[in-house]
Design an enzyme around this catalytic site. Structure first.
Site, PDB file in Angstrom:
ATOM      1  N   ILE A  15       0.833  -1.205   0.000  1.00  0.00           N
ATOM      2  CA  ILE A  15       0.000   0.000   0.000  1.00  0.00           C
ATOM      3  C   ILE A  15       0.871   1.259   0.000  1.00  0.00           C
ATOM      4  O   ILE A  15       0.546   2.252  -0.662  1.00  0.00           O
ATOM      5  CB  ILE A  15      -0.945  -0.043   1.225  1.00  0.00           C
ATOM      6  CG1 ILE A  15      -2.007  -1.140   1.024  1.00  0.00           C
ATOM      7  CG2 ILE A  15      -1.593   1.316   1.488  1.00  0.00           C
ATOM      8  CD1 ILE A  15      -2.789  -1.514   2.273  1.00  0.00           C
ATOM      9  N   ASP A  34      11.742   2.965   4.517  1.00  0.00           N
ATOM     10  CA  ASP A  34      11.377   1.581   4.813  1.00  0.00           C
ATOM     11  C   ASP A  34      12.571   0.946   5.524  1.00  0.00           C
ATOM     12  O   ASP A  34      13.701   1.412   5.378  1.00  0.00           O
ATOM     13  CB  ASP A  34      11.062   0.807   3.517  1.00  0.00           C
ATOM     14  CG  ASP A  34      10.141  -0.374   3.744  1.00  0.00           C
ATOM     15  OD1 ASP A  34       8.964  -0.294   3.335  1.00  0.00           O
ATOM     16  OD2 ASP A  34      10.589  -1.373   4.346  1.00  0.00           O
ATOM     17  N   ASP A  57      14.084   2.647  10.375  1.00  0.00           N
ATOM     18  CA  ASP A  57      13.148   1.887  11.200  1.00  0.00           C
ATOM     19  C   ASP A  57      12.258   2.911  11.889  1.00  0.00           C
ATOM     20  O   ASP A  57      12.754   3.781  12.618  1.00  0.00           O
ATOM     21  CB  ASP A  57      13.918   1.047  12.224  1.00  0.00           C
ATOM     22  CG  ASP A  57      12.984   0.133  13.029  1.00  0.00           C
ATOM     23  OD1 ASP A  57      11.843   0.561  13.341  1.00  0.00           O
ATOM     24  OD2 ASP A  57      13.395  -0.990  13.346  1.00  0.00           O
ATOM     25  N   VAL A  58      10.945   2.819  11.668  1.00  0.00           N
ATOM     26  CA  VAL A  58      10.047   3.874  12.169  1.00  0.00           C
ATOM     27  C   VAL A  58       9.959   3.922  13.698  1.00  0.00           C
ATOM     28  O   VAL A  58       9.392   4.863  14.245  1.00  0.00           O
ATOM     29  CB  VAL A  58       8.616   3.763  11.589  1.00  0.00           C
ATOM     30  CG1 VAL A  58       8.599   4.108  10.123  1.00  0.00           C
ATOM     31  CG2 VAL A  58       7.993   2.404  11.875  1.00  0.00           C
ATOM     32  N   TYR A 148      -2.667  -7.080  16.719  1.00  0.00           N
ATOM     33  CA  TYR A 148      -2.787  -6.238  15.510  1.00  0.00           C
ATOM     34  C   TYR A 148      -4.019  -5.334  15.573  1.00  0.00           C
ATOM     35  O   TYR A 148      -3.931  -4.125  15.334  1.00  0.00           O
ATOM     36  CB  TYR A 148      -2.856  -7.148  14.280  1.00  0.00           C
ATOM     37  CG  TYR A 148      -2.938  -6.408  12.972  1.00  0.00           C
ATOM     38  CD1 TYR A 148      -1.840  -5.735  12.461  1.00  0.00           C
ATOM     39  CD2 TYR A 148      -4.126  -6.392  12.228  1.00  0.00           C
ATOM     40  CE1 TYR A 148      -1.922  -5.056  11.254  1.00  0.00           C
ATOM     41  CE2 TYR A 148      -4.212  -5.724  11.029  1.00  0.00           C
ATOM     42  CZ  TYR A 148      -3.104  -5.055  10.539  1.00  0.00           C
ATOM     43  OH  TYR A 148      -3.184  -4.382   9.349  1.00  0.00           O
ATOM     44  N   LYS A 152      -4.272  -1.198  15.694  1.00  0.00           N
ATOM     45  CA  LYS A 152      -4.926  -0.375  14.662  1.00  0.00           C
ATOM     46  C   LYS A 152      -6.047   0.457  15.263  1.00  0.00           C
ATOM     47  O   LYS A 152      -6.314   1.579  14.798  1.00  0.00           O
ATOM     48  CB  LYS A 152      -5.425  -1.264  13.526  1.00  0.00           C
ATOM     49  CG  LYS A 152      -4.294  -1.926  12.729  1.00  0.00           C
ATOM     50  CD  LYS A 152      -3.376  -0.894  12.083  1.00  0.00           C
ATOM     51  CE  LYS A 152      -2.379  -1.520  11.128  1.00  0.00           C
ATOM     52  NZ  LYS A 152      -1.534  -0.523  10.460  1.00  0.00           N
ATOM     53  N   VAL A 181      -6.317  -6.712   1.316  1.00  0.00           N
ATOM     54  CA  VAL A 181      -5.740  -6.160   0.084  1.00  0.00           C
ATOM     55  C   VAL A 181      -4.560  -7.042  -0.311  1.00  0.00           C
ATOM     56  O   VAL A 181      -3.764  -7.429   0.552  1.00  0.00           O
ATOM     57  CB  VAL A 181      -5.256  -4.705   0.327  1.00  0.00           C
ATOM     58  CG1 VAL A 181      -4.596  -4.145  -0.923  1.00  0.00           C
ATOM     59  CG2 VAL A 181      -6.412  -3.805   0.767  1.00  0.00           C
TER      60      VAL A 181
HETATM   61  P1  NAD Z   1       3.736  -4.672   3.102  1.00  0.00           P
HETATM   62  O1  NAD Z   1       4.436  -5.686   3.933  1.00  0.00           O
HETATM   63  O2  NAD Z   1       3.652  -4.872   1.629  1.00  0.00           O
HETATM   64  O3  NAD Z   1       4.325  -3.220   3.395  1.00  0.00           O
HETATM   65  C1  NAD Z   1       4.666  -2.817   4.691  1.00  0.00           C
HETATM   66  C2  NAD Z   1       6.041  -2.170   4.632  1.00  0.00           C
HETATM   67  O4  NAD Z   1       6.341  -1.669   5.955  1.00  0.00           O
HETATM   68  C3  NAD Z   1       7.150  -3.168   4.276  1.00  0.00           C
HETATM   69  O5  NAD Z   1       7.922  -2.686   3.189  1.00  0.00           O
HETATM   70  C4  NAD Z   1       7.991  -3.253   5.547  1.00  0.00           C
HETATM   71  O6  NAD Z   1       9.376  -3.431   5.303  1.00  0.00           O
HETATM   72  C5  NAD Z   1       7.717  -1.892   6.178  1.00  0.00           C
HETATM   73  N1  NAD Z   1       7.997  -1.900   7.612  1.00  0.00           N
HETATM   74  C6  NAD Z   1       7.582  -2.795   8.537  1.00  0.00           C
HETATM   75  N2  NAD Z   1       8.088  -2.489   9.733  1.00  0.00           N
HETATM   76  C7  NAD Z   1       8.827  -1.354   9.563  1.00  0.00           C
HETATM   77  C8  NAD Z   1       9.599  -0.547  10.440  1.00  0.00           C
HETATM   78  N3  NAD Z   1       9.742  -0.854  11.742  1.00  0.00           N
HETATM   79  N4  NAD Z   1      10.231   0.531   9.931  1.00  0.00           N
HETATM   80  C9  NAD Z   1      10.120   0.848   8.611  1.00  0.00           C
HETATM   81  N5  NAD Z   1       9.413   0.102   7.739  1.00  0.00           N
HETATM   82  C10 NAD Z   1       8.781  -0.988   8.216  1.00  0.00           C
HETATM   83  O7  NAD Z   1       2.274  -4.611   3.724  1.00  0.00           O
HETATM   84  P2  NAD Z   1       0.950  -3.806   3.320  1.00  0.00           P
HETATM   85  O8  NAD Z   1      -0.112  -4.816   3.292  1.00  0.00           O
HETATM   86  O9  NAD Z   1       1.167  -2.904   2.174  1.00  0.00           O
HETATM   87  O10 NAD Z   1       0.751  -2.951   4.655  1.00  0.00           O
HETATM   88  C11 NAD Z   1       0.831  -1.547   4.684  1.00  0.00           C
HETATM   89  C12 NAD Z   1      -0.050  -1.052   5.810  1.00  0.00           C
HETATM   90  O11 NAD Z   1      -1.407  -1.382   5.522  1.00  0.00           O
HETATM   91  C13 NAD Z   1       0.270  -1.691   7.159  1.00  0.00           C
HETATM   92  O12 NAD Z   1       0.185  -0.718   8.177  1.00  0.00           O
HETATM   93  C14 NAD Z   1      -0.841  -2.720   7.317  1.00  0.00           C
HETATM   94  O13 NAD Z   1      -1.116  -3.015   8.670  1.00  0.00           O
HETATM   95  C15 NAD Z   1      -1.984  -1.993   6.639  1.00  0.00           C
HETATM   96  N6  NAD Z   1      -3.077  -2.866   6.205  1.00  0.00           N
HETATM   97  C16 NAD Z   1      -2.878  -3.799   5.246  1.00  0.00           C
HETATM   98  C17 NAD Z   1      -3.947  -4.598   4.855  1.00  0.00           C
HETATM   99  C18 NAD Z   1      -3.820  -5.653   3.808  1.00  0.00           C
HETATM  100  O14 NAD Z   1      -4.769  -6.457   3.631  1.00  0.00           O
HETATM  101  N7  NAD Z   1      -2.726  -5.696   3.062  1.00  0.00           N
HETATM  102  C19 NAD Z   1      -5.210  -4.443   5.444  1.00  0.00           C
HETATM  103  C20 NAD Z   1      -5.358  -3.476   6.419  1.00  0.00           C
HETATM  104  C21 NAD Z   1      -4.292  -2.674   6.780  1.00  0.00           C
END
Ligand code: NAD
Length: 250
Positions: A15, A34, A57-58, A148, A152, A181
């Site tokens: 996302i 990232d 790292d966030v 989780y 959120k 997603v």
């Molecule tokens: P993703 O794993 O593709 O992307 C998440 C990114 O965050 C990764 O590149 C990872 O390296 C980075 N990350 C994780 N921990 C980190 C840290 N400590 N410091 C810096 N970077 C870090 O996953 P996504 O599905 O695209 O998720 C993005 C957001 O959307 C997340 O917050 C997730 O909880 C939220 N989300 C996703 C979904 C879904 O179905 N994919 C649904 C609801 C919410």
């Protein structure tokens, strides 16, 4: 004239990466951070010099502040998207303190640190828009999401508090709550049984795409589109969070 700039945490994948692409398409400069260096390199291959790529790292406050400061040096910081996140689908009684703490540290503290650093810049540069990526798991009690989902839910309340605290500085803060997603995170966590389970409960009977989330993120970032919207948690979830009994057909 310097370009408007948007900073995106977790912008190397899923996302966050789609949001980065949507911002680039609107002509904004993007600062991606990232913690995954390989994913950063792949993002650079896709977006090229329309974005910058920083390993951060966030949960590291000093690193987050330095990254936001550098982003603000590229142009006026008009937006920040907090997409870095960590998921888990683990039964409550098997969720240890370490997992609980780790998920809350990235999802809650990491969101706060990026939003705070961005707001500190925006308050002196004419305001801006912060978009947190929460989840439908923060508004509904779904199985396996004691860590989780609660993280959120905290992001959603944090978004509301920040919207109130920052409104008079011209800074809007909204949360996007995706349903399921297709992303690398989901590919790792959702087995076939989990997918079938979701599809039974999502009225539109499908997973969303990253672009469907990114277009909502871009709308919330864009002052010409959403200037009176703040403090909201908006789901993009195929109807999941609003559903009661679903159709027996399809
Ligand atoms: P993703 O794993 O593709 O992307 C998440 C990114 O965050 C990764 O590149 C990872 O390296 C980075 N990350 C994780 N921990 C980190 C840290 N400590 N410091 C810096 N970077 C870090 O996953 P996504 O599905 O695209 O998720 C993005 C957001 O959307 C997340 O917050 C997730 O909880 C939220 N989300 C996703 C979904 C879904 O179905 N994919 C649904 C609801 C919410």
């Amino acid at each position: 004239m310097p370009k408007d700039c948007v900073a995106i945490t977790g912008g190397a994948s899923g996302i966050g990466l789609a949001s980065a692409a949507a911002c680039v398409a609107r002509g904004w400069k993007v600062a991606v951070c990232d913690r995954d260096i390989r994913a950063l390199a792949a993002a650079e291959t896709r977006l090229g010099d329309r974005a910058t790529y920083t390993a951060v790292d966030v949960t590291d406050e000093t690193a987050v502040e330095a990254w936001i400061e550098a982003a603000a040096g590229q142009g006026r910081l008009i937006g920040c998207v907090t997409s870095a996140g960590r998921g888990a689908d683990v039964p409550a009684l098997q969720t240890g303190a370490d997992l609980f703490r780790a998920i809350h540290e990235v999802n809650v503290l990491g969101t706060f640190l990026a939003a705070k650093a961005a707001a500190r810049v925006m308050q002196d540069t004419g305001g801006g828009s912060i978009v947190t990526i929460a989840s439908v798991s923060g508004v509904r009690g779904s199985k396996g999401r004691v860590a989780y989902g609660s993280s959120k839910a905290a992001v959603i309340n944090m978004t509301q508090v920040l919207a109130v605290d920052l409104a008079h500085k011209g800074i809007r803060v909204n949360a996007v709550c995706p349903g399921p997603v297709e992303t690398p995170m989901v590919a790792e966590i959702h087995d076939q049984a989990t997918r079938d389970h979701w599809l039974r409960h999502v009225p539109m009977r499908r997973y969303g795409t990253v672009d469907e989330i990114a277009s909502l993120v871009a709308f919330l970032l864009d002052e010409t589109q959403s200037s009176f919207v703040t403090g909201q948690a908006i789901a993009a979830d195929g109807g999941f969070a609003g559903a009661g009994l679903t159709s027996l057909q399809g």
